[in-house]
Design a protein around this motif. Structure first.
Motif, PDB file in Angstrom:
ATOM      1  N   LYS A  95       0.845  -1.190   0.000  1.00 17.29           N
ATOM      2  CA  LYS A  95       0.000   0.000   0.000  1.00 17.29           C
ATOM      3  C   LYS A  95       0.885   1.246   0.000  1.00 17.29           C
ATOM      4  N   PRO A  96       0.415   2.346  -0.569  1.00 17.14           N
ATOM      5  CA  PRO A  96       1.217   3.572  -0.566  1.00 17.14           C
ATOM      6  C   PRO A  96       1.386   4.122   0.850  1.00 17.14           C
ATOM      7  N   VAL A  97       2.547   4.690   1.124  1.00 19.67           N
ATOM      8  CA  VAL A  97       2.793   5.246   2.458  1.00 19.67           C
ATOM      9  C   VAL A  97       2.715   6.778   2.450  1.00 19.67           C
ATOM     10  N   ALA A  98       2.377   7.336   1.293  1.00 20.09           N
ATOM     11  CA  ALA A  98       2.356   8.797   1.176  1.00 20.09           C
ATOM     12  C   ALA A  98       1.363   9.430   2.142  1.00 20.09           C
ATOM     13  N   GLY A  99       0.291   8.706   2.480  1.00 22.89           N
ATOM     14  CA  GLY A  99      -0.720   9.269   3.366  1.00 22.89           C
ATOM     15  C   GLY A  99      -0.435   9.086   4.843  1.00 22.89           C
ATOM     16  N   ILE A 100       0.689   8.460   5.183  1.00 23.81           N
ATOM     17  CA  ILE A 100       1.031   8.252   6.591  1.00 23.81           C
ATOM     18  C   ILE A 100       1.753   9.491   7.114  1.00 23.81           C
ATOM     19  N   ASN A 101       1.208  10.067   8.161  1.00 20.15           N
ATOM     20  CA  ASN A 101       1.781  11.272   8.741  1.00 20.15           C
ATOM     21  C   ASN A 101       2.483  10.949  10.056  1.00 20.15           C
ATOM     22  N   ALA A 102       3.103  11.950  10.652  1.00 21.07           N
ATOM     23  CA  ALA A 102       3.764  11.771  11.941  1.00 21.07           C
ATOM     24  C   ALA A 102       3.233  12.797  12.930  1.00 21.07           C
ATOM     25  N   ASN A 103       2.703  12.316  14.045  1.00 18.35           N
ATOM     26  CA  ASN A 103       2.326  13.202  15.145  1.00 18.35           C
ATOM     27  C   ASN A 103       3.594  13.575  15.909  1.00 18.35           C
ATOM     28  N   ASP A 104       3.694  14.826  16.350  1.00 18.70           N
ATOM     29  CA  ASP A 104       4.932  15.219  17.005  1.00 18.70           C
ATOM     30  C   ASP A 104       4.682  15.945  18.315  1.00 18.70           C
ATOM     31  N   CYS A 105       5.759  16.043  19.110  1.00 17.96           N
ATOM     32  CA  CYS A 105       5.718  16.767  20.376  1.00 17.96           C
ATOM     33  C   CYS A 105       7.094  17.364  20.630  1.00 17.96           C
ATOM     34  N   ARG A 106       7.149  18.398  21.464  1.00 21.08           N
ATOM     35  CA  ARG A 106       8.392  19.048  21.855  1.00 21.08           C
ATOM     36  C   ARG A 106       8.296  19.397  23.334  1.00 21.08           C
ATOM     37  N   LEU A 107       9.410  19.256  24.065  1.00 25.13           N
ATOM     38  CA  LEU A 107       9.428  19.587  25.487  1.00 25.13           C
ATOM     39  C   LEU A 107      10.803  20.148  25.853  1.00 25.13           C
ATOM     40  N   PRO A 108      10.872  21.386  26.342  1.00 19.41           N
ATOM     41  CA  PRO A 108      12.166  21.968  26.718  1.00 19.41           C
ATOM     42  C   PRO A 108      12.795  21.222  27.897  1.00 19.41           C
ATOM     43  N   ILE A 109      14.130  21.123  27.870  1.00 23.64           N
ATOM     44  CA  ILE A 109      14.873  20.546  28.988  1.00 23.64           C
ATOM     45  C   ILE A 109      16.077  21.433  29.273  1.00 23.64           C
ATOM     46  N   THR A 110      16.685  21.237  30.441  1.00 25.37           N
ATOM     47  CA  THR A 110      17.836  22.056  30.805  1.00 25.37           C
ATOM     48  C   THR A 110      19.066  21.637  30.010  1.00 25.37           C
ATOM     49  N   ALA A 111      20.001  22.560  29.892  1.00 15.78           N
ATOM     50  CA  ALA A 111      21.251  22.258  29.192  1.00 15.78           C
ATOM     51  C   ALA A 111      22.034  21.173  29.920  1.00 15.78           C
ATOM     52  N   ASP A 112      21.960  21.166  31.247  1.00 14.27           N
ATOM     53  CA  ASP A 112      22.686  20.146  32.013  1.00 14.27           C
ATOM     54  C   ASP A 112      22.155  18.751  31.715  1.00 14.27           C
ATOM     55  N   LEU A 113      20.825  18.586  31.687  1.00 16.74           N
ATOM     56  CA  LEU A 113      20.248  17.276  31.384  1.00 16.74           C
ATOM     57  C   LEU A 113      20.564  16.885  29.947  1.00 16.74           C
ATOM     58  N   ALA A 114      20.448  17.831  29.025  1.00 14.94           N
ATOM     59  CA  ALA A 114      20.755  17.532  27.623  1.00 14.94           C
ATOM     60  C   ALA A 114      22.201  17.077  27.473  1.00 14.94           C
ATOM     61  N   THR A 115      23.112  17.740  28.174  1.00 12.98           N
ATOM     62  CA  THR A 115      24.530  17.376  28.093  1.00 12.98           C
ATOM     63  C   THR A 115      24.763  15.958  28.609  1.00 12.98           C
ATOM     64  N   ASP A 116      24.092  15.604  29.692  1.00  7.94           N
ATOM     65  CA  ASP A 116      24.232  14.253  30.234  1.00  7.94           C
ATOM     66  C   ASP A 116      23.671  13.203  29.273  1.00  7.94           C
ATOM     67  N   ILE A 117      22.525  13.497  28.662  1.00 12.08           N
ATOM     68  CA  ILE A 117      21.932  12.555  27.702  1.00 12.08           C
ATOM     69  C   ILE A 117      22.843  12.392  26.492  1.00 12.08           C
ATOM     70  N   LEU A 118      23.346  13.493  25.969  1.00 13.46           N
ATOM     71  CA  LEU A 118      24.269  13.411  24.837  1.00 13.46           C
ATOM     72  C   LEU A 118      25.513  12.610  25.205  1.00 13.46           C
TER      73      LEU A 118
END
Length: 206
Positions: A95-118
């Motif tokens: 079946k064609p996949v052109a009609g499949i979309n993506a639901n998205d979300c965004r959530l801010p985090i601190t630079a310290d947490l981001a650095t640890d995750i990276l």
């Protein structure tokens, strides 16, 4: 369900660090474009220039999804993307996949947490071993990636033991996805705890 796994060229991730397979990510084989093109076409926002780490997840009986961190200037955000229906099912049913979309979300985090995750993301990708161990049906395939010293690095795992380092990285990715899609900043404590646990595991096993 049988899948053809595609990803960045294996040469990009065949590093010399010795480790047991269950404690590290596996190399992801395939083309330089990475992943299954139909899946990445739906989750294309996960490959934007602002994305600094990502995980692409291909469950067996659920829609594919992506999670990671974006950097905008000095600010970091967890992002999550979920296909509106399973891409692999559509492909298998021709079946064609052109009609499949993506639901998205965004959530801010601190630079310290981001650095640890990276840091733990990078630590795991620098421990990718040289043999694909996982074969089988069902379960979920997790592809983790980021740029390290200007080069793309990618590693995969297939439903690992939760207590293993790959299992902890999977738990981290899913915890990030949960706080993002349910918009629960207070639940970032779990993300922080999993990150700290994985960081300790990496330090104990350099």
């Amino acid at each position: 369900m049988t899948k053809t796994i595609t990803a960045f060229a294996a040469a990009a991730v065949l590093l010399a660090t010795p480790a047991f397979g269950g404690d590290t990510l596996e190399p992801a084989h395939g083309t330089v474009e990475g992943y299954e093109p139909a899946v990445t076409g739906v989750l294309k926002a996960a490959f934007g220039p602002e994305v600094v780490v990502r995980a692409i997840v291909e469950p067996s009986f659920e829609p594919e999804y992506a999670v990671g961190i974006e950097k905008h200037g000095d600010e970091y955000r967890i992002f999550g993307l979920t296909a509106s229906e399973q891409v692999w099912t559509a492909l298998n049913d021709q079946k064609p996949v052109a009609g499949i979309n993506a639901n998205d979300c965004r959530l801010p985090i601190t630079a310290d947490l981001a650095t640890d995750i990276l840091g733990v993301w990078k630590g795991m990708l620098l421990r990718v071993h040289t043999q694909v161990d996982s074969e089988g049906v069902d379960g979920a395939i997790y592809f983790f990636s980021m740029m390290i010293d200007g080069q793309p690095h990618i590693g995969q795992t297939w439903s690992p033991l939760p207590s293993s380092p790959p299992g902890k990285l999977v738990s981290l990715a899913n915890a990030m996805r949960d706080v993002c899609r349910w918009n629960r900043p207070h639940a970032l404590d779990r993300v922080t705890a999993i990150t700290a646990d994985l960081k300790a595991s990496l330090q104990d096993n350099p």
